[in-house]
Design a protein around this motif. Structure first.
Motif, PDB file in Angstrom:
ATOM      1  N   UNK A 105      25.495  -5.667  58.183  1.00 14.14           N
ATOM      2  CA  UNK A 105      24.380  -5.461  57.247  1.00 14.14           C
ATOM      3  C   UNK A 105      24.001  -6.741  56.509  1.00 14.14           C
ATOM      4  N   UNK A 106      24.735  -7.797  56.749  1.00 13.29           N
ATOM      5  CA  UNK A 106      24.463  -9.074  56.105  1.00 13.29           C
ATOM      6  C   UNK A 106      25.219 -10.165  56.819  1.00 13.29           C
TER       7      UNK A 106
ATOM      8  N   UNK B 299      34.412 -11.741  61.055  1.00 10.65           N
ATOM      9  CA  UNK B 299      33.724 -12.503  60.014  1.00 10.65           C
ATOM     10  C   UNK B 299      33.267 -11.681  58.826  1.00 10.65           C
ATOM     11  N   UNK B 300      33.640 -10.403  58.782  1.00 11.90           N
ATOM     12  CA  UNK B 300      33.218  -9.524  57.681  1.00 11.90           C
ATOM     13  C   UNK B 300      34.269  -9.533  56.569  1.00 11.90           C
TER      14      UNK B 300
ATOM     15  N   UNK C 134      27.953 -11.627  56.093  1.00  8.65           N
ATOM     16  CA  UNK C 134      29.411 -11.452  56.145  1.00  8.65           C
ATOM     17  C   UNK C 134      29.864 -10.061  55.712  1.00  8.65           C
ATOM     18  N   UNK C 135      28.976  -9.079  55.827  1.00  6.43           N
ATOM     19  CA  UNK C 135      29.329  -7.708  55.457  1.00  6.43           C
ATOM     20  C   UNK C 135      29.004  -6.734  56.576  1.00  6.43           C
ATOM     21  N   UNK C 136      29.880  -5.741  56.714  1.00  6.57           N
ATOM     22  CA  UNK C 136      29.643  -4.665  57.668  1.00  6.57           C
ATOM     23  C   UNK C 136      29.208  -3.393  56.961  1.00  6.57           C
ATOM     24  N   UNK C 137      29.606  -3.219  55.705  1.00  2.00           N
ATOM     25  CA  UNK C 137      29.297  -2.032  54.894  1.00  2.00           C
ATOM     26  C   UNK C 137      29.831  -0.758  55.549  1.00  2.00           C
TER      27      UNK C 137
END
Length: 483
Positions: free
Chosen positions: A349-350, A323-324, A352-355
């Motif tokens: 980290x959010x 889902x990222x 839809x973000x993995x960073x």
């Protein structure tokens, strides 16, 4: 009368001095098996040798003058020369100094040698072994060109440049480029018919045209991260190369794979905006292209003609992982991120973000490891560290557990270093100790890195031991060790 006697005396003394001090002569000789070496005392240079020389044991000095250089063409085309011994007074070796010495089999360059000119060993078809000076900074153009019996050579750390045609047509089967190399010049490894694999470190920022062309046995190549352009004819006629991964960040592909008839799969990052005419010309076996972007992005690439290989291939577009939006199926850490989410190691980290590129703190890294281990409760809730005092903090139990297990003892002075950026050698140390291995003492960093490399944790990673380890690589190492 007195004047005549004085003149006679002066001439006699001058003649005596000339005979007694030959070191100032312009072209002295030194006997070796099969002939003579000729020496220029003014420059300390071996200038040439007799064509019949068979063994060249070069002295450190001739008539008291140090031998500091071997001049241009000094032994060139000496077909009978079987061996050479170079003293540790020599600092430079001139152009084609040993070029065409077909009977020469072994050479040791002392560490005093800091400079080679063009083609020093070019055409030495019998050369099988070379020991290079650790103080060289470049392998100049044509140094080992057509040295067909030379199957391998160890390049010392400190080499920055591999010159044009440096190994072209040589017999090398493998070559490890040290992390100091920044330039692999045009045709540097061209026509190395026995070369099967090549690892190019990320320190390399320039690849020249035809650099690896006509290497017909090449099956595996690793290209450096950080380069922006793949040059013209880079892999031309590398007929045994079946797959290739183009590094993320490359924007232009310049006629790269022409006549790579065995190429079946290629991975192209979304950063590519231009594929030149002829890049996949003659790639008749190409079946799959794995593209790091979307179908829309692929349609926007400037694509030249004569790329028929692409027409028959299936283009696979990247899909998001877990889902990222910033992790796709073609990232080397994709499986690691999916595993980390499934195991509850991290949720990103959010929404839809993995960073993946974000820095990781020591507190976060220990927590990731603790969660991967099943979040075991520490035996005691009393913290041994002065900066770990908040019992409600997400990292509190993880730090206490890690300390009890001997995984970490902090950063010194009673502190754990919660917010300190995590270095690669630190995550390697955590995992090494977690595995029950030792990474202690003054050289703990080297021990941890060696363990990580031997355990396979560093496969596909480009790292420096003391550099900050990003989220993607922390999770990747955890996955490699624990999954």
């Amino acid at each position: 009368m007195k004047t005549r006697r004085l003149l006679t005396l002066v001439l006699t003394l001058a003649l005596a001095l000339a005979l007694a001090i030959p070191a100032q002569a312009a072209d002295l000789t030194y006997d070796v098996p099969g002939g003579k070496l000729y020496f220029d005392a003014a420059t300390g240079t071996i200038t040439r040798s007799d064509e019949t020389v068979t063994e060249a044991v070069i002295p450190s000095e001739i008539y008291g003058v140090p031998v500091t250089a071997i001049g241009d063409y000094a032994f060139n085309q000496r077909s009978d020369l079987a061996s050479v011994t170079i003293p540790d007074t020599v600092t430079t070796i001139g152009r084609q100094a040993f070029g065409g010495c077909r009977s020469l089999t072994q050479v040791v360059l002392p560490d005093s040698v800091t400079s080679l000119d063009q083609g020093v060993f070019s055409g030495c078809s019998g050369l099988t072994s070379v020991t290079l000076s650790k103080n060289l900074t470049s392998i100049p153009r044509e140094t080992f060109q057509t040295c067909s019996s030379l199957t391998g050579v160890t390049l010392p750390e400190g080499i920055t440049t591999i010159g044009r045609d440096a190994f072209a047509g040589s017999g090398i089967t493998s070559l490890t480029l040290p992390s100091s190399v920044t330039t692999l010049d045009g045709s540097a490894l061209s026509n190395c018919k026995s070369l099967t694999s090549l690892y190019i470190p990320d320190s390399v920022t320039y690849l020249g045209e035809w650099a690896i062309s006509y290497c017909t046995s090449l099956t595996s190549v690793r290209l450096p991260n950080g380069i922006k352009t793949l040059p013209m004819r880079l892999f031309e006629d590398c007929i045994s190369l079946e797959d290739c991964v183009i590094p993320d960040g490359v924007t232009q592909m310049r006629d790269v794979f022409r006549f790579c008839t065995g190429l079946k799969t290629v991975t192209i990052p979304a950063s590519v905006t231009f594929i030149e005419s002829g890049t996949f010309y003659g790639c008749d076996s190409l079946t799959d292209v794995y593209y790091g972007g979307t179908a829309l992005q692929w349609s926007q690439i400037e694509l030249g003609g004569l790329n028929d290989g692409l027409d028959q291939a299936t283009i696979h577009f990247a899909q998001p992982v877990a889902g990222f939006t910033d992790v796709t199926t073609y990232d080397y850490y994709a499986d690691a991120v999916q595993w980390a989410v499934n195991q509850g190691v991290t949720t990103g980290t959010g929404s839809n973000t993995f960073s993946p590129a974000n820095t990781v703190t020591r507190a976060e890294a220990v927590t990731f490891l603790w969660r991967a281990a099943g979040s075991p409760a520490p035996a005691s809730m009393t913290s041994p560290f002065t900066d770990v005092t908040d019992t409600s903090a997400y990292y509190y139990k993880a730090v206490l557990w890690a300390a009890e297990q001997g995984i970490t003892s902090g950063v010194g002075g009673g502190a754990f270093g919660l917010s300190n950026p995590l270095a690669y050698d630190q995550i390697f140390t955590f995992l090494c100790r977690f595995a029950g291995e030792s990474a202690d003492g003054d050289d703990w960093s080297a021990a941890a890195v060696n363990w990580a490399q031997s355990s396979g944790l560093t496969d596909d990673l480009s790292f420096s031991a003391a550099a900050s380890c990003p989220r993607a690589d922390v999770v990747y190492c955890l996955w490699k060790q624990l999954a």
